[in-house]
Design a protein around this motif. Sequence first.
Motif, PDB file in Angstrom:
ATOM      1  N   ILE A 103      -3.259   2.023   8.272  1.00 29.77           N
ATOM      2  CA  ILE A 103      -2.133   2.852   7.824  1.00 29.77           C
ATOM      3  C   ILE A 103      -2.237   3.085   6.316  1.00 29.77           C
ATOM      4  N   VAL A 104      -2.041   4.339   5.905  1.00 30.98           N
ATOM      5  CA  VAL A 104      -2.010   4.674   4.477  1.00 30.98           C
ATOM      6  C   VAL A 104      -0.683   5.362   4.168  1.00 30.98           C
ATOM      7  N   PRO A 105       0.289   4.638   3.602  1.00 35.72           N
ATOM      8  CA  PRO A 105       1.536   5.274   3.158  1.00 35.72           C
ATOM      9  C   PRO A 105       1.339   5.835   1.739  1.00 35.72           C
ATOM     10  N   LEU A 106       1.809   7.054   1.511  1.00 36.71           N
ATOM     11  CA  LEU A 106       1.576   7.709   0.231  1.00 36.71           C
ATOM     12  C   LEU A 106       2.788   7.724  -0.690  1.00 36.71           C
ATOM     13  N   THR A 107       3.814   6.936  -0.370  1.00 35.38           N
ATOM     14  CA  THR A 107       4.905   6.679  -1.317  1.00 35.38           C
ATOM     15  C   THR A 107       5.265   5.202  -1.236  1.00 35.38           C
ATOM     16  N   GLY A 108       5.851   4.693  -2.301  1.00 30.27           N
ATOM     17  CA  GLY A 108       6.249   3.296  -2.307  1.00 30.27           C
ATOM     18  C   GLY A 108       7.299   2.979  -1.272  1.00 30.27           C
ATOM     19  N   SER A 109       8.231   3.895  -1.055  1.00 28.32           N
ATOM     20  CA  SER A 109       9.298   3.632  -0.089  1.00 28.32           C
ATOM     21  C   SER A 109       8.762   3.584   1.334  1.00 28.32           C
ATOM     22  N   LEU A 110       7.781   4.439   1.649  1.00 32.78           N
ATOM     23  CA  LEU A 110       7.189   4.404   2.990  1.00 32.78           C
ATOM     24  C   LEU A 110       6.350   3.135   3.177  1.00 32.78           C
ATOM     25  N   GLN A 122      -1.930  -4.079   8.554  1.00 37.40           N
ATOM     26  CA  GLN A 122      -2.592  -2.828   8.913  1.00 37.40           C
ATOM     27  C   GLN A 122      -2.559  -1.790   7.793  1.00 37.40           C
ATOM     28  N   VAL A 123      -1.747  -2.021   6.767  1.00 41.43           N
ATOM     29  CA  VAL A 123      -1.708  -1.081   5.640  1.00 41.43           C
ATOM     30  C   VAL A 123      -2.941  -1.328   4.777  1.00 41.43           C
ATOM     31  N   VAL A 124      -3.739  -0.275   4.551  1.00 44.94           N
ATOM     32  CA  VAL A 124      -5.029  -0.456   3.880  1.00 44.94           C
ATOM     33  C   VAL A 124      -5.074   0.169   2.489  1.00 44.94           C
ATOM     34  N   ALA A 125      -3.984   0.762   2.022  1.00 48.81           N
ATOM     35  CA  ALA A 125      -3.962   1.368   0.694  1.00 48.81           C
ATOM     36  C   ALA A 125      -2.517   1.551   0.261  1.00 48.81           C
ATOM     37  N   ARG A 126      -2.334   1.880  -1.013  1.00 46.49           N
ATOM     38  CA  ARG A 126      -1.003   2.157  -1.536  1.00 46.49           C
ATOM     39  C   ARG A 126      -1.089   3.253  -2.584  1.00 46.49           C
ATOM     40  N   ASP A 127       0.059   3.822  -2.896  1.00 47.03           N
ATOM     41  CA  ASP A 127       0.094   4.710  -4.055  1.00 47.03           C
ATOM     42  C   ASP A 127       0.692   3.929  -5.214  1.00 47.03           C
ATOM     43  N   ILE A 128       0.754   4.539  -6.366  1.00 48.21           N
ATOM     44  CA  ILE A 128       1.126   3.821  -7.579  1.00 48.21           C
ATOM     45  C   ILE A 128       2.561   3.322  -7.563  1.00 48.21           C
ATOM     46  N   THR A 129       3.385   3.879  -6.675  1.00 47.75           N
ATOM     47  CA  THR A 129       4.801   3.496  -6.660  1.00 47.75           C
ATOM     48  C   THR A 129       5.097   2.316  -5.739  1.00 47.75           C
ATOM     49  N   ALA A 130       4.109   1.813  -5.028  1.00 55.21           N
ATOM     50  CA  ALA A 130       4.313   0.621  -4.196  1.00 55.21           C
ATOM     51  C   ALA A 130       4.110  -0.597  -5.085  1.00 55.21           C
ATOM     52  N   THR A 131       5.196  -1.129  -5.614  1.00 55.44           N
ATOM     53  CA  THR A 131       5.116  -2.159  -6.647  1.00 55.44           C
ATOM     54  C   THR A 131       5.442  -3.561  -6.152  1.00 55.44           C
ATOM     55  N   PHE A 132       5.758  -3.722  -4.869  1.00 48.79           N
ATOM     56  CA  PHE A 132       6.147  -5.049  -4.395  1.00 48.79           C
ATOM     57  C   PHE A 132       4.919  -5.936  -4.201  1.00 48.79           C
ATOM     58  N   GLU A 133       5.166  -7.236  -4.197  1.00 53.18           N
ATOM     59  CA  GLU A 133       4.095  -8.227  -4.272  1.00 53.18           C
ATOM     60  C   GLU A 133       3.072  -8.116  -3.149  1.00 53.18           C
ATOM     61  N   GLN A 134       3.532  -7.938  -1.910  1.00 52.15           N
ATOM     62  CA  GLN A 134       2.588  -7.946  -0.785  1.00 52.15           C
ATOM     63  C   GLN A 134       1.588  -6.799  -0.840  1.00 52.15           C
ATOM     64  N   ALA A 135       1.905  -5.731  -1.575  1.00 53.18           N
ATOM     65  CA  ALA A 135       1.028  -4.560  -1.627  1.00 53.18           C
ATOM     66  C   ALA A 135       0.145  -4.528  -2.865  1.00 53.18           C
ATOM     67  N   GLU A 136       0.324  -5.454  -3.792  1.00 56.36           N
ATOM     68  CA  GLU A 136      -0.282  -5.297  -5.118  1.00 56.36           C
ATOM     69  C   GLU A 136      -1.807  -5.323  -5.122  1.00 56.36           C
ATOM     70  N   LYS A 137      -2.447  -5.939  -4.139  1.00 54.56           N
ATOM     71  CA  LYS A 137      -3.901  -6.024  -4.137  1.00 54.56           C
ATOM     72  C   LYS A 137      -4.571  -4.896  -3.358  1.00 54.56           C
ATOM     73  N   LEU A 138      -3.796  -4.009  -2.784  1.00 58.95           N
ATOM     74  CA  LEU A 138      -4.362  -2.895  -2.031  1.00 58.95           C
ATOM     75  C   LEU A 138      -4.934  -1.838  -2.981  1.00 58.95           C
ATOM     76  N   PRO A 139      -5.985  -1.132  -2.545  1.00 52.74           N
ATOM     77  CA  PRO A 139      -6.530  -0.067  -3.392  1.00 52.74           C
ATOM     78  C   PRO A 139      -5.530   1.079  -3.562  1.00 52.74           C
ATOM     79  N   VAL A 140      -5.513   1.652  -4.754  1.00 51.53           N
ATOM     80  CA  VAL A 140      -4.596   2.749  -5.060  1.00 51.53           C
ATOM     81  C   VAL A 140      -5.299   4.076  -4.773  1.00 51.53           C
ATOM     82  N   VAL A 141      -4.622   4.955  -4.035  1.00 48.00           N
ATOM     83  CA  VAL A 141      -5.238   6.229  -3.642  1.00 48.00           C
ATOM     84  C   VAL A 141      -4.562   7.417  -4.320  1.00 48.00           C
TER      85      VAL A 141
END
Length: 366
Positions: A103-110, A122-141
């Motif tokens: 899964i690739v969500p393209l906003t922090g809220s999603l 299953q989330v494999v990437a984040r955008d720059i607005t996903a700032t919470f701890e569990q997402a911080e090590k995901l690649p930014v797209v």
Amino acid sequence: MHISQAFATRSPEGSEGPDAGRASRRRPARGRASAALTAAVALALVLTGCGGGGGGDSAPKSAGSTADADRVEPLAAPPAPKLPVTVDSADGTEVTIGSTDRIVPLTGSLSEIAFTLGFGKQVVARDITATFEQAEKLPVVTRAHDVSAESVLSLKPTIVLADTTTGPAEAIDQIRDAGIPLLVVEPAKELADVGRRIDTVAEALGVPSAGTELKERTESRIAAVQKSIPDHKGGEKPRVSFLYLRGSASVYLLGGAESGAGSLLEAAGAVDAGKESGLDKDFTAITSEALAKAAPDAILLMTKGYESVGGMDGLVKIPGIAETPAGMDRRIVTVDDGVLLNYGPRTDRVLAEIVEQLYAKGGTGQ
């Protein structure tokens, strides 16, 4: 950042907020003045990376709020997805999802919703607005606030989640043309959108019952916070202005009826001073006259915006602020950029922070 994540968000985002800095041909035009302000916000977000500049006083925080803001709370036992599903996308297309493996969500809220529904692994990437701890090590797209289609496609997603502020449109088209299921969701603009967004994402991921559980949990917690609001002295509600500030980029904006913060302020038992003073757009440049008309008792700020102007000492140097009741009393409320306007599963925590700070010391808010 969606400042209506809105721009956070809805952004700047929510939150968005942070996501609001994105440009898309799918977004309706608002006129030249509004476009100029949107461009200013977008520039500020690019220059600051959604962060603050400057030093100054640290923003006041409620007890435990940093830990709360930096983490999401997944459901205890989410069900297995029932796929495939076909759902309506906000851009008028139908999307069939056959797998939630990548899964690739393209906003922090999603991202927040997907993680909270139990899909963090299953989330494999984040955008720059996903700032919470569990997402911080995901690649930014994303680059600044624009999606990199090449980065998304390199991760071989089985579903991409976007909203109508996601852009550029060419990137969205490129992802779709590659055969990737891409669902566009209407952005969140107010408290009433929380349940809709959760339901939409849960249905697309094949777990509608988990969506119902999360929606009920979130709404119950929001209601509990509202019960904690103290009675107003003299029956008058506090007037609160939402300001969007990026000192390093010289962006100083006063929120109006479409800023995304109004329903949060109203839920906290306050009056949106910008909206009540007649500002019917999202944001307008701060002037002494506009602040005098709004006459806020308190000011709502994103934490990094507060820091970017040098804390309280810098804030009161912005023309007009020192002369408001809020400026004279130094009465402010700050919430982390990455969560303030997300209108998602953490909105109860946002509301709790606003209530705690606004009514501190037995209702004085000082």
